[in-house]
Design an enzyme around this catalytic site. Structure first.
Site, PDB file in Angstrom:
ATOM      1  N   SER A   1       0.166  -2.543   7.065  1.00  0.00           N
ATOM      2  CA  SER A   1      -0.653  -2.913   8.308  1.00  0.00           C
ATOM      3  C   SER A   1       0.541  -2.725   9.503  1.00  0.00           C
ATOM      4  CB  SER A   1      -1.293  -4.439   8.264  1.00  0.00           C
ATOM      5  OG  SER A   1      -1.827  -4.695   9.557  1.00  0.00           O
TER       6      SER A   1
ATOM      7  N   GLU B   1       0.747  -1.155  -0.061  1.00  0.00           N
ATOM      8  CA  GLU B   1      -0.001   0.009   0.110  1.00  0.00           C
ATOM      9  C   GLU B   1       0.912   1.370  -0.105  1.00  0.00           C
ATOM     10  OE1 GLU B   1      -3.675   1.696   2.819  1.00  0.00           O
ATOM     11  OE2 GLU B   1      -2.554   0.201   3.379  1.00  0.00           O
TER      12      GLU B   1
ATOM     13  N   ASN C   1      15.743  15.951  40.416  1.00  0.00           N
ATOM     14  CA  ASN C   1      15.720  16.287  39.233  1.00  0.00           C
ATOM     15  C   ASN C   1      16.551  17.182  38.794  1.00  0.00           C
ATOM     16  OD1 ASN C   1      12.985  14.934  39.210  1.00  0.00           O
ATOM     17  ND2 ASN C   1      11.830  16.782  39.760  1.00  0.00           N
TER      18      ASN C   1
ATOM     19  N   ASP D   1      16.666  -0.801  32.299  1.00  0.00           N
ATOM     20  CA  ASP D   1      16.310   0.067  31.167  1.00  0.00           C
ATOM     21  C   ASP D   1      17.295   0.365  30.151  1.00  0.00           C
ATOM     22  OD1 ASP D   1      13.614  -0.357  32.011  1.00  0.00           O
ATOM     23  OD2 ASP D   1      13.675   1.458  33.107  1.00  0.00           O
TER      24      ASP D   1
ATOM     25  N   GLY E   1      21.427   0.097  35.217  1.00  0.00           N
ATOM     26  CA  GLY E   1      20.133  -0.491  35.255  1.00  0.00           C
ATOM     27  C   GLY E   1      19.385  -1.279  34.071  1.00  0.00           C
TER      28      GLY E   1
ATOM     29  N   LEU F   1      24.142   5.056  30.144  1.00  0.00           N
ATOM     30  CA  LEU F   1      24.282   3.764  30.538  1.00  0.00           C
ATOM     31  C   LEU F   1      24.142   3.752  32.272  1.00  0.00           C
ATOM     32  CD1 LEU F   1      24.148   0.957  29.502  1.00  0.00           C
ATOM     33  CD2 LEU F   1      26.600   0.694  29.275  1.00  0.00           C
ATOM     34  N   SER F   2      23.368   3.465  32.806  1.00  0.00           N
ATOM     35  CA  SER F   2      23.344   3.680  34.445  1.00  0.00           C
ATOM     36  C   SER F   2      23.830   2.414  35.086  1.00  0.00           C
ATOM     37  CB  SER F   2      21.954   4.380  34.994  1.00  0.00           C
ATOM     38  OG  SER F   2      20.838   3.135  34.798  1.00  0.00           O
TER      39      SER F   2
ATOM     40  N   LYS G   1       3.786  15.569  30.623  1.00  0.00           N
ATOM     41  CA  LYS G   1       4.841  15.294  30.410  1.00  0.00           C
ATOM     42  C   LYS G   1       5.099  14.258  29.058  1.00  0.00           C
ATOM     43  CE  LYS G   1       6.829  14.722  34.704  1.00  0.00           C
ATOM     44  NZ  LYS G   1       7.425  13.811  35.959  1.00  0.00           N
TER      45      LYS G   1
ATOM     46  N   LYS H   1      -9.430   2.950  -2.420  1.00  0.00           N
ATOM     47  CA  LYS H   1      -9.784   2.480  -1.223  1.00  0.00           C
ATOM     48  C   LYS H   1     -10.995   2.933  -0.657  1.00  0.00           C
ATOM     49  CE  LYS H   1      -7.409   1.657   3.456  1.00  0.00           C
ATOM     50  NZ  LYS H   1      -6.095   1.864   4.096  1.00  0.00           N
TER      51      LYS H   1
ATOM     52  N   CYS I   1      -6.010  -3.094   2.147  1.00  0.00           N
ATOM     53  CA  CYS I   1      -5.940  -2.856   3.391  1.00  0.00           C
ATOM     54  C   CYS I   1      -7.167  -3.057   4.033  1.00  0.00           C
ATOM     55  CB  CYS I   1      -5.106  -1.701   3.864  1.00  0.00           C
ATOM     56  SG  CYS I   1      -4.239  -1.881   5.569  1.00  0.00           S
TER      57      CYS I   1
END
Length: 554
Positions: free
Chosen positions: A176, A45, A376, A299, A297, A294-295, A524, A114, A150
């Protein structure tokens, strides 16, 4: 009467707005199909302009250039080689249509528009395109082809009309996007229904590759009229497959059986989605690589692993930014992650900057005790540091926050939320754990990283912490993730109320608190970078809540 057809399925990536590049690629794939004796090559598509084009398609010059390119493609078919079924946009009388154009013998011989325009979740095609009429079949070399596009196959109306009008086989071009478990639903929950209703075989062609937050997994297939899968193309990779179609003694068309590829199991599918999304985002936007904090941790460790698998270790730059709250364990784990991945790691302590801010704000903060503000500030110092490296060297800053944190606002705006893209944006924390365990045991098929583990086992097993104060743990502020994530899934993906979740056994006060955090963190999320869509309700394209919102279900 035509007795056989060879139809090439071109499962391809696309480059948004690069009409010339897309057209050249289509011709190159046509040459390959010609070598294999194809009568027709089918493309996904909007292959000519890229999908989804969003408001770019409203630029009149885009449709004009697409029309010029379409006619040039048509001219190429004068060589007697395969005809081309091309997905493109066509402007007509002030309206835009999402179309499939059949090119043969040097001409555009048929166009079908379509009909069903999706307008939910990530899709807003009613904003961009006009719906076409119920399409009649197209005759191609004595065969009546039905060409649903589609969304047309997600409802029975278009395919039912095509069957009534004498279509002999259905060819559906698609864009898709990937979602968890969607590959099986496309086959059994959608396409088999259309096949059973019409009694017609169906060729389903999808694209691959990433486009901003969306990734496309391919996994194209052919269903015969009896529901058997004749072909299943691989997921995530470009592929060209020649399908052999024959007319049976009863006059009905069927596809000869071919290769049926096994598709990714869970969670390999999620990991591949992240790899493909990041790879195409970085490469298409011409970044030399990525930089990330790169901590030590989980994540950041998983984000770094995905980046190395997507781009290669030489294009991934990790930075450890310790403070006085950073433990030796975190320093060691970050170093070991970088060693296992084979990527660069620099250490830039933030203590001098923290001291400078403490001195700078001392008089203003004199009457206040230290609190979340000072935490913070550390995160924002890290964000500024990483953005400085990005600005100086050109690497895109990869954000490392997960969906659990983003849901409840457990992230610092202009701090650890800073960046250009996030592979974990739609992954809950429990999914992060699952992916990390999987990647330590398996190497993804598309991965450019190492064969073995990519992070120390301790990164997966130790309690998560932001290390912004002494002895800090995520559990100080949030319920355990095995409790939090199901609550968030109910609130976000399922739109359940506090009472409904309490009736399922969750603590009502906890659910009410999480709902409040979810709503107040909307501002946020509006300022967060884009990230790979994995599920049915990602933040950004799917879930669009107002920022200013007094409604609560508690």
């Amino acid at each position: 009467m035509t007795a056989s057809l060879r139809i090439a399925m071109a499962q391809l990536n696309q480059s948004m707005g690069d009409i010339t590049g897309n057209a050249e690629a289509m011709l190159a794939w046509r040459d390959k199909a010609r070598e294999q004796g194809a009568d027709l090559i089918v493309y996904p598509e909007l292959q000519l302009i890229g999908y989804p084009p969003e408001d770019l398609v409203l630029k009149p010059a885009l449709a004009a250039r697409a029309e010029t390119a379409l006619h040039r493609l048509a001219e190429a078919t004068a060589d007697g080689g395969p005809a081309m079924l091309v997905g493109t946009v066509i402007a007509n009388k002030g309206l835009l249509f999402n179309c499939a154009a059949l090119l043969d013998g040097g001409k555009v011989v048929a166009i079908r528009q379509k009909r069903e325009l999706p307008n939910y979740g990530t899709f807003d095609e009613k904003r961009l395109f006009a719906p076409g009429p119920l399409p009649d079949p197209v005759e191609f070399r004595g065969v009546k082809l039905g060409l649903p596009i589609c969304e047309d196959i997600w409802f029975p109306f278009v395919t039912g009309h095509l069957a009534e009008k004498g279509a002999e086989l259905l060819i559906s071009i698609n864009g898709s996007p990937y979602e968890v478990a969607k590959d099986d639903f496309r086959v059994r929950g959608v396409c088999m229904e259309r096949v059973n209703e019409t009694g017609l075989p169906l060729l389903y062609l999808n694209r691959v590759g990433g486009q901003d937050e969306l990734v496309f997994d391919g996994a194209s297939f052919v269903l015969n009229a009896d529901g058997d899968i004749a072909h299943m193309l691989p997921d995530w990779e470009e592929a060209l497959v020649i399908t052999q179609w024959d007319r049976g003694d009863d006059g009905r068309w069927f596809c000869k059986p071919g290769e049926v590829h096994a598709l990714d199991a869970h969670p390999a599918d999620i990991y591949h989605a992240m790899v493909v999304g990041l790879r195409d985002y970085v490469n298409r936007n011409r970044f030399p690589g990525v930089v990330l904090g790169l901590s030590g941790g989980i994540d950041s460790a998983l984000s770094a692993a995905v980046a190395v698998d997507a781009l290669g270790a030489d294009r991934v730059w990790c930075v450890m930014m310790p403070s006085r709250f950073t433990g030796q364990e975190s320093l060691d784990d970050a170093a070991e992650c970088a060693r296992l991945l084979g990527c660069r790691l620099d250490t830039i302590p933030i203590s001098p900057a923290v001291g400078a801010f403490d001195a700078m704000l001392a008089d203003v903060f004199a009457e206040r005790t230290a609190d979340l503000t000072e935490e913070n500030i550390q995160s924002r110092i890290r964000g500024v540091t990483l953005m400085a490296l990005s600005n100086k060297f050109g690497h895109m800053l990869l954000t490392t926050g997960n969906k659990s944190e983003m849901s409840v606002g457990y992230a610092t705006i202009y701090g650890d939320m800073a960046g250009g893209y996030s592979v974990l944006k739609d992954a809950y924390k429990t999914t992060v754990f699952d992916l990390s365990r999987w990647r330590n045991a398996e190497k993804p098929a598309l991965g450019l990283g190492p064969d073995g583990p990519v992070m120390p086992e301790r990164v997966i097993t130790k309690p998560p912490t932001a290390e912004l104060r002494e002895d800090q743990k995520d559990s100080d502020s949030l319920p355990p993730y095995e409790v939090l994530d199901p609550i968030l899934y109910g609130l976000v993906e399922q739109e359940k109320s506090v009472d409904q979740l309490a009736a399922m056994g969750f603590d009502r006060a906890t659910v009410a608190r999480i709902e409040r955090l979810l709503y107040v963190a909307e501002y946020k999320r509006r300022q967060a970078p884009p990230g790979v869509k994995l599920g049915g309700r990602n933040f950004g394209r799917d879930r669009r809540y107002p920022i200013t919102n007094a409604f609560r279900t508690a």
